[in-house]
Write a protein that holds these residues in place. Sequence first.
Motif, short mmCIF file in Angstrom:
data_model
loop_
_atom_site.label_atom_id
_atom_site.label_comp_id
_atom_site.label_asym_id
_atom_site.label_seq_id
_atom_site.Cartn_x
_atom_site.Cartn_y
_atom_site.Cartn_z
N THR A 49 9.36 21.37 5.34
CA THR A 49 8.10 21.78 4.72
C THR A 49 7.30 20.53 4.41
OG1 THR A 49 9.03 21.61 2.52
CG2 THR A 49 9.21 23.75 3.60
N PRO A 50 5.99 20.66 4.28
CA PRO A 50 5.17 19.48 3.97
C PRO A 50 5.64 18.78 2.70
CG PRO A 50 3.76 21.31 4.56
CD PRO A 50 5.16 21.85 4.52
N GLY A 51 6.06 19.55 1.73
CA GLY A 51 6.50 18.95 0.47
C GLY A 51 7.74 18.09 0.63
N ARG A 52 8.55 18.40 1.64
CA ARG A 52 9.79 17.65 1.80
C ARG A 52 9.70 16.59 2.91
NH1 ARG A 52 14.85 21.59 1.44
NH2 ARG A 52 15.78 19.60 1.99
N THR A 53 8.50 16.42 3.44
CA THR A 53 8.32 15.36 4.44
C THR A 53 7.87 14.12 3.68
OG1 THR A 53 7.62 17.03 6.02
CG2 THR A 53 7.07 14.76 6.54
N ILE A 54 8.76 13.13 3.62
CA ILE A 54 8.42 12.01 2.75
C ILE A 54 7.82 10.82 3.49
CG2 ILE A 54 10.11 12.67 0.99
CD1 ILE A 54 11.81 10.32 1.98
N VAL A 55 7.12 10.01 2.72
CA VAL A 55 6.34 8.89 3.25
C VAL A 55 7.19 7.92 4.07
CG1 VAL A 55 5.08 6.82 2.52
CG2 VAL A 55 4.57 9.02 1.47
N LYS A 56 8.33 7.56 3.52
CA LYS A 56 9.19 6.56 4.18
C LYS A 56 9.59 7.02 5.59
CE LYS A 56 13.32 6.06 2.47
NZ LYS A 56 14.41 5.72 1.53
N TRP A 57 9.83 8.32 5.72
CA TRP A 57 10.25 8.89 7.00
C TRP A 57 9.05 9.08 7.91
CZ3 TRP A 57 9.13 13.55 9.46
CH2 TRP A 57 10.01 13.94 10.49
N LEU A 75 0.80 -1.22 0.00
CA LEU A 75 0.00 0.00 0.00
C LEU A 75 0.83 1.27 0.00
CD1 LEU A 75 -2.92 -0.91 2.46
CD2 LEU A 75 -3.02 -0.67 -0.02
N TRP A 76 2.15 1.17 0.27
CA TRP A 76 2.89 2.42 0.37
C TRP A 76 4.29 2.39 -0.20
CZ3 TRP A 76 7.43 2.62 3.14
CH2 TRP A 76 7.69 1.52 3.98
N GLU A 77 4.90 1.21 -0.34
CA GLU A 77 6.31 1.20 -0.72
C GLU A 77 6.58 1.87 -2.06
OE1 GLU A 77 8.06 -2.67 -0.22
OE2 GLU A 77 8.79 -2.11 1.76
N ALA A 78 5.64 1.74 -2.96
CA ALA A 78 5.83 2.39 -4.26
C ALA A 78 5.90 3.90 -4.10
CB ALA A 78 4.68 2.02 -5.18
N ASP A 79 5.28 4.43 -3.04
CA ASP A 79 5.23 5.89 -2.84
C ASP A 79 6.22 6.36 -1.80
OD1 ASP A 79 1.72 5.43 -2.99
OD2 ASP A 79 3.01 6.26 -4.58
N SER A 80 7.18 5.50 -1.41
CA SER A 80 7.97 5.83 -0.23
C SER A 80 8.76 7.13 -0.33
CB SER A 80 8.90 4.68 0.16
OG SER A 80 9.69 4.32 -0.96
N GLU A 81 9.09 7.55 -1.56
CA GLU A 81 9.85 8.80 -1.68
C GLU A 81 8.95 9.99 -1.97
OE1 GLU A 81 13.20 8.89 -1.24
OE2 GLU A 81 13.38 6.72 -1.01
N CYS A 82 7.65 9.74 -2.08
CA CYS A 82 6.73 10.85 -2.35
C CYS A 82 6.52 11.67 -1.10
CB CYS A 82 5.36 10.31 -2.77
SG CYS A 82 5.40 9.43 -4.29
N SER A 83 5.97 12.85 -1.27
CA SER A 83 5.65 13.67 -0.11
C SER A 83 4.44 13.06 0.58
CB SER A 83 5.34 15.11 -0.52
OG SER A 83 4.03 15.21 -1.00
N LEU A 84 4.43 13.20 1.88
CA LEU A 84 3.34 12.65 2.68
C LEU A 84 2.01 13.24 2.24
CD1 LEU A 84 2.48 10.92 5.14
CD2 LEU A 84 2.81 12.96 6.54
N GLN A 85 2.03 14.53 1.98
CA GLN A 85 0.82 15.23 1.55
C GLN A 85 0.18 14.55 0.34
OE1 GLN A 85 2.35 19.11 0.68
NE2 GLN A 85 0.71 20.04 1.85
#
Lengths: 406, 483
Positions: free
Chosen positions: B215-223, B179-189
């Motif tokens: 910033t929200p844009g730089r807060t990534i999913v994996k983190w 459900l998320w690994e493909a998006d791990s480097e995307c922004s959380l937003q």
Amino acid sequence: MASHGIPRPATTAHRTEQQLQEEQLQIQEYRDLEDLIRTKIAERQYTLEVLQLTSKLLKKNPEYYTIWNDRRRLLIYGLFSESSDSSSSSKEPSSSSPTVTTSTSSEGVSSSAVSTAENLTTTLHDPPSRNRGKSGTILDLIKGELEFLFPIMIKFPKCYWLWNYRLWILQQANERLDPDIARDLWNRELILVGKMLVKDSRNFHGWGYRRMVVTQLESQELHGKSMVESEFEYTTKVIHGLNGLSNFSAWHRRSKLIPTLLDQRGADDATRQQFLEDEFDLIISAMYTDSYPYAQSAWFYYQFLMTTVTDYVGHATITPNWTQEDRVVFVTRQLAVLGDMLDGAEDCKWVYDALIEYTLALCQMEEREPLPDEKTDCQSWLMELRKLDHLRSGRWDDLEISLEKR
Amino acid sequence: MESLSDTKWDVVISGTGLQHSLLALALSRSDKKILHVDHNEYYGGAEAAFSLQEVDEWHPDSSTGTFQNVTLWKDDADTSSQSNKLSFSRAYTLTLSPQIIYTKSKLLGQLVSSKVYRQLEFQAVGNWWIYNGEGPPLLKRLPNGREDIFRDQGIDNRAKRSLMKFLKFVVDFENQPELWEADSECSLQDFLSSRFQLPPHLQSIITALTLSLDTPGRTIVKWALPRISRHLTSIGVFGPGFGAVIPKWGGGAEIAQVACRAGAVGGGVYVLGTGVTNAVDDRDKERWRIELSNGETVGTKHYIPHSGSANGSNSRMVSKTIAVVSSTLSSLFVNSTEGSPLAAVSVVVFPSGTLHLEEATQDCPVYVMVHSSETGECPAGQCVLYATTLYSATSKPILDAALSSLIKSTECSDARLLYTLYYDQQEDISSPCDLAFDDRILENVEEQWKEAMGSEGADGSSLFMQFEERRGINPDDDNDDDY
């Protein structure tokens, strides 16, 4: 296996030779104690000493109801009567003097009962002024019993005999003490049961007990008045508390309070309608805040609210003066709400179930057969139900048949 | 008296910051010879705590050091008429590290197993708030679970359902990589919006739970996911209504003190006011030659250098303000959960863009940790506020705006600022400032411990941070025999 989150410890475990021997000793001790109590009770030795023996046994085995009965007898014919005996009391509703029950006993026993009474009287300071007996000592005895029960109830929260005995003791308070003193004890019970329900908010004994305590506090004998508002508020608090949304007991209690609540508020039709709308908003919000595997309690409450609209004759109703048309309009609205809810919750069988049920209820209310569209809808919902809940295929078969007949 | 160079040291540790102090604790029961130095005259290093006077005397090397641009302000209004004014110096313990410790963190377990927990008093971090620039109300509670979401009338039904779906997912995210690994480097937003249909204001709420300074844009999913999961699963672990704790009397500084004390009791030698000026690795002799600022030179098998500040691309700067307020700000500390303990810390999040200033835009979130006097950090009737944000040319006015907005939003008419201490902190990207204790610190400590312990650490004869009680040391022991 745990029941609603409360773990049940394993009662049998592997034991060593030494443990088995120790256990045998304990069993022997227990049996000896039991025999001793039986003997003494048979001899009508209704004394403090025997009371303490029963305490010892009951702490280990609160399910031994005969001993609880012995304890009751001990109090009524022994310790309670002695306390009131030394006063100039006249009102002794249920307790009889020792001489009546011990008529067949030997003199030795009566004298021991009397000497125990003497021991008790020497410690008393209150003059025998109340016509309900030596409240000082009886109150002490009653309080002592309540305190004795408490740790055992923590350990065995589901043991019926404990709850029964506790209620019995409080009834004794009602009969033997001033209403204000008794009321104070019942108030403490309310606080106690509140705490127990925080610990295990779905203990059905706890909720039943709460009902009884509230009834007492509301009673005329104890100079009470209605507590329906505060009790309703209490259910609101529990529902909003931890895991409250799936607390069937809280929702159920709430449903039972509503008719009295509205009557007491003298609610007019507009107020009643608003109340109904607010309750629906609440429960629908609860259903949206749920997710797979969906809680059933919320749906039961929804069903309750709907029944006050669809099937109110002889049952609880919130809006008694609604016309048939009002009801039809409301149910139609709810069907739209349910349809909306389905979007995004296609895996929730309760929605399909409700859609079918209330579509058919609507037809019944309007005294007509289902329209072709309604029939098609019901059939497709039924298909989803079969997929989601294949264990109840028998029920869905029945439903299908009844649909076809129309 | 022996000089330090007379001893053949096993370990020399430079700096008594939190991580190095924990290492001293870990080594305190070994028979290794430990020399622990710090160029400061105080313990705690970058996690130290100061009285007001100690702040006055604090002159960090501003040109190259970790701490820069230190700016102090004290309320000089006619204080004789005010009942609540700045008290004497030692009434305050202002910490440079107001880190919260999640109940799921391994640190707490290790403080227990190493037996130093008795010297620490932990307090609850409850009441998380988010600032809503538009208002009213200006401050809203951050929902911590299903009950909060249900109660929140500001969230519509569909949003409630989406939020619940996300919560159910995130507390078990490790087991659902599809459900998320493909998006791990995307922004959380973006992840929250596209996968869970969460609208912007709910994205803010979820992002706030990560305590991300970016910033929200730089807060990534994996983190972010593990942090959100940790936040939600920590609630209720030690009691209802809270999921994190802080130690009384100065947070990380107090842990460092206690850990160094354990090191000293274990035979470690402590020298303050002494730093390492040079360290040479003499490979042939398997030893280090360490030159100290007091002129001595010592030899040691292992050397743990000061975790210095990096420069250039490996570093980033964080701006902080510590402020004292003349009010208990009690409205922030009202508990919403039945049976929960009184919290000593409340957290207020200012998502990016919620503060409006003339001279700047607030791109990064601001976090304010509000410490009541229960923390022991200030006198009764006052609070200490710890505000943090990423450095920018305008970070000071942004922090000031956050503080004044916070005070205004509590509607405590008697609240005013009595004292503010602003500073910028340089740090290495690899161990960035984290408002919540990062368990990776413990991994580092364990690695260093293993190296210092050699075979003893590897064969299991000594276990990391697992000690027996010391006999007779603990003044609470009535009975030396019963353990």
